[in-house]
Write an enzyme that holds these catalytic residues in place. Structure first.
Site, PDB file in Angstrom:
ATOM      1  N   TYR A 154       0.856  -1.188   0.000  1.00 12.72           N
ATOM      2  CA  TYR A 154       0.000   0.000   0.000  1.00 12.72           C
ATOM      3  C   TYR A 154       0.891   1.237   0.000  1.00 12.72           C
ATOM      4  CZ  TYR A 154      -3.906   2.951   1.846  1.00 12.72           C
ATOM      5  OH  TYR A 154      -4.854   3.907   2.057  1.00 12.72           O
ATOM      6  N   LYS A 205      -1.636  -1.434  -3.980  1.00 16.29           N
ATOM      7  CA  LYS A 205      -2.669  -0.414  -4.014  1.00 16.29           C
ATOM      8  C   LYS A 205      -1.984   0.945  -3.976  1.00 16.29           C
ATOM      9  CE  LYS A 205      -6.024   2.281  -1.883  1.00 16.29           C
ATOM     10  NZ  LYS A 205      -5.995   3.405  -0.923  1.00 16.29           N
TER      11      LYS A 205
END
Length: 287
Positions: A132, A160
């Site tokens: 992330y 992400k």
């Protein structure tokens, strides 16, 4: 690969800061038919303000409504030790997909970030890990070269991107291993992400308008350049422009269809009554 919508869920707090778990259950029930998965206790969920046991309760409730296979538990924390502790507890619930924010607050170079993820993946075997990246919130910019090394670690399923990391979408996609996934945190860019070889979006705004995002994903699966997809994408862009700039705006929109306490624990700029009314109206028109 079908267009994937992962809903990044906000947490409902009452005015005194307590979590309204029944309201959270209602949100889970509402989004479930329309999205492919949910990211729980991420940035939209105000994770820095959650106790570890509250994060586990959120994971548990998401598993109960969505099924553990549709839950991505965000286990990011200030230290590797804390990440592993939260991750092991999430694994005990049957969750096999977890996202971990890069190190944050203190500076870290590429080597430190690579070793951080090596520690996460080695301590949590059998888990499919998502890296992330959110430079504005962490102070960490991961170079494409470092990203390549992280993607090569055993157990890494994908990544992400949020904030400025989405500016390097194409460069990061080029460093993916075969079969890995890449999601953008920019809710308004699903068609672009798919065209560039990405997987989908992790969308906070979809928590307020899950039906519209679900219809967009289905339309893109049928024909990425079809009239329905183009029309729905235009609607999504309007929804993101109105709702996406802050968690406060998102919670106002969510409250239009999921009644309950939608205050926040973290300090953020308030919105005025006019904007609040516009958000409620938009939620009603896109239910």
């Amino acid at each position: 690969m079908t267009a994937q919508i992962v809903s990044a869920l906000p947490i409902p707090f009452s005015a005194d800061g307590a979590i309204e778990w029944d309201t959270f259950d209602a949100l889970l029930t509402r989004v479930s038919p329309h999205v492919h998965a949910a990211l729980v206790a991420g940035t939209t969920g105000e994770f820095p303000a959650l106790d570890d046991d509250e994060r586990q309760e959120a994971f548990f409730r998401a598993c109960r409504v969505l099924g553990a296979e549709r839950v991505i538990a965000h286990i990011g924390h200030a230290s590797l030790r804390q990440v592993v502790r939260v991750g092991r507890a999430a694994a005990a619930l049957g969750i096999t997909r977890m996202a971990t924010l890069t190190p944050y607050y203190l500076p870290a170079d590429d080597t430190a970030v690579i070793e951080f993820y090596r520690g996460v993946t080695s301590a949590l075997p059998g888990i499919e890990h998502y890296v992330y990246l959110f430079p504005e919130r962490t102070g960490i910019v991961v170079s494409p070269a470092a990203f390549h090394e992280i993607m090569a670690l055993p157990g890494v399923r994908g990544a992400k991107l949020s904030g400025a990391a989405t500016d390097l979408l194409v460069e990061y996609i080029a460093e993916l291993q075969p079969g890995q996934e890449l999601y953008s945190g920019d809710d308004s860019t699903l068609p672009t992400v798919l065209r560039e070889g990405g997987t989908g979006v992790v969308s906070g705004v979809s928590a307020a308008y899950p039906e519209t995002f679900g219809r967009l994903a289905a339309a893109l699966d049928d024909d990425v350049d079809g009239a329905d997809a183009v029309s729905l994408q235009a609607t999504v862009q309007l929804l993101v422009a109105l709702t996406g700039p802050s968690i406060i705006r998102l919670k106002a929109a969510v409250s239009g269809n999921v009644p309950g306490g939608w205050d926040s624990r973290m300090s953020m700029a308030a919105i005025d009554d006019t904007l609040h009314g516009e958000l409620l109206d938009m939620a009603a028109r896109n239910a």
